[in-house]
Design an enzyme around this catalytic site. Structure first.
Site, mmCIF file in Angstrom:
data_model
loop_
_atom_site.group_PDB
_atom_site.id
_atom_site.type_symbol
_atom_site.label_atom_id
_atom_site.label_comp_id
_atom_site.label_asym_id
_atom_site.label_seq_id
_atom_site.Cartn_x
_atom_site.Cartn_y
_atom_site.Cartn_z
ATOM 1 N N ASP A 229 -3.060 -7.127 99.634
ATOM 2 C CA ASP A 229 -4.115 -7.533 98.706
ATOM 3 C C ASP A 229 -4.639 -8.885 99.195
ATOM 4 O O ASP A 229 -4.084 -9.928 98.869
ATOM 5 C CB ASP A 229 -3.569 -7.644 97.283
ATOM 6 C CG ASP A 229 -4.638 -8.071 96.289
ATOM 7 O OD1 ASP A 229 -5.812 -7.709 96.484
ATOM 8 O OD2 ASP A 229 -4.297 -8.775 95.322
ATOM 9 N N GLU B 120 -6.869 -3.416 100.420
ATOM 10 C CA GLU B 120 -7.928 -3.238 99.421
ATOM 11 C C GLU B 120 -9.289 -3.539 100.046
ATOM 12 O O GLU B 120 -9.426 -4.482 100.821
ATOM 13 C CB GLU B 120 -7.688 -4.164 98.233
ATOM 14 C CG GLU B 120 -8.641 -3.917 97.085
ATOM 15 C CD GLU B 120 -8.271 -4.738 95.861
ATOM 16 O OE1 GLU B 120 -7.535 -4.202 95.012
ATOM 17 O OE2 GLU B 120 -8.709 -5.881 95.788
ATOM 18 N N ASP C 167 -0.386 -10.790 92.396
ATOM 19 C CA ASP C 167 -0.925 -10.418 93.707
ATOM 20 C C ASP C 167 0.032 -9.498 94.464
ATOM 21 O O ASP C 167 -0.399 -8.582 95.165
ATOM 22 C CB ASP C 167 -1.233 -11.675 94.528
ATOM 23 C CG ASP C 167 -2.329 -12.518 93.895
ATOM 24 O OD1 ASP C 167 -3.476 -12.029 93.807
ATOM 25 O OD2 ASP C 167 -2.033 -13.646 93.461
#
Length: 181
Positions: free
Chosen positions: A8, A68, A140
């Site tokens: 991420d 992502e 996160d």
């Protein structure tokens, strides 16, 4: 067994998570955490990110990597910095000979929570439940684990689907005989 590294990306904090597919492709938690980018300049932060991911790849030796996709933020400057962090992460992964699968945030949330508009708390809760964790990972890190889980579900579904298609093709083509044979 397949190890998946989920990333991420962020310009200040990059979450990471590793899951391993074992026992009929059930994902199991391996490790997770955050790379905190604390340098003064963006270039130095990107170098820190690259070095941090290099260390993670060396330690965990993932077979597959998922990241992502960039989403459009309200602040163009933030979106550009996020895109640069994502680019540094992708270059690092590719330089280590690994392919990168990309997933939209809504796709990740849909795969893990069942709702593409889920918030961070819901993602943390479902990651904790799906991986049978004793505590909630940092937000996160939970997002990175969700990305890895999304890839595991997508990859597992594609593998199963390809096997089903091969069986269907096999039965159809087994009965086919060209003229003259």
């Amino acid at each position: 067994m397949t190890k998946i590294l989920g990333i991420d990306p962020g310009s200040r904090i990059t979450g990471w998570g590793v899951v391993e597919l074992v026992q009929a492709r059930k994902p199991c938690y391996v490790a997770s955490g955050c790379i905190r980018l604390e340098a003064d300049t963006l270039g130095q932060k990107l170098a820190q990110l690259y070095a941090g991911l290099t260390d993670l790849i060396a330690v965990h030796q993932p077979d597959e990597v998922a990241i992502e996709q960039v989403f459009m933020a309200r602040n163009a400057d933030s979106a550009l910095k996020l895109g640069q962090a994502r680019g540094a992460a992708m270059v690092c992964v590719v330089n280590h000979g690994l392919a990168v699968a990309e997933y939209a945030a809504t796709e990740v949330k849909q795969a893990v929570v069942g709702k593409g508009s889920a918030d961070k708390t819901q993602v943390q809760h479902m990651v904790t439940a799906l991986l049978s964790l004793s505590g909630r990972p940092q937000a996160d890190a939970a997002d990175a684990l969700a990305i890895a889980l999304c890839h595991a579900h997508t990859h597992g579904g594609l593998v199963a689907m390809s096997g089903q298609l091969a069986r269907k093709r096999g039965s159809r083509w087994r009965d086919f005989k060209p003229e003259g044979y």
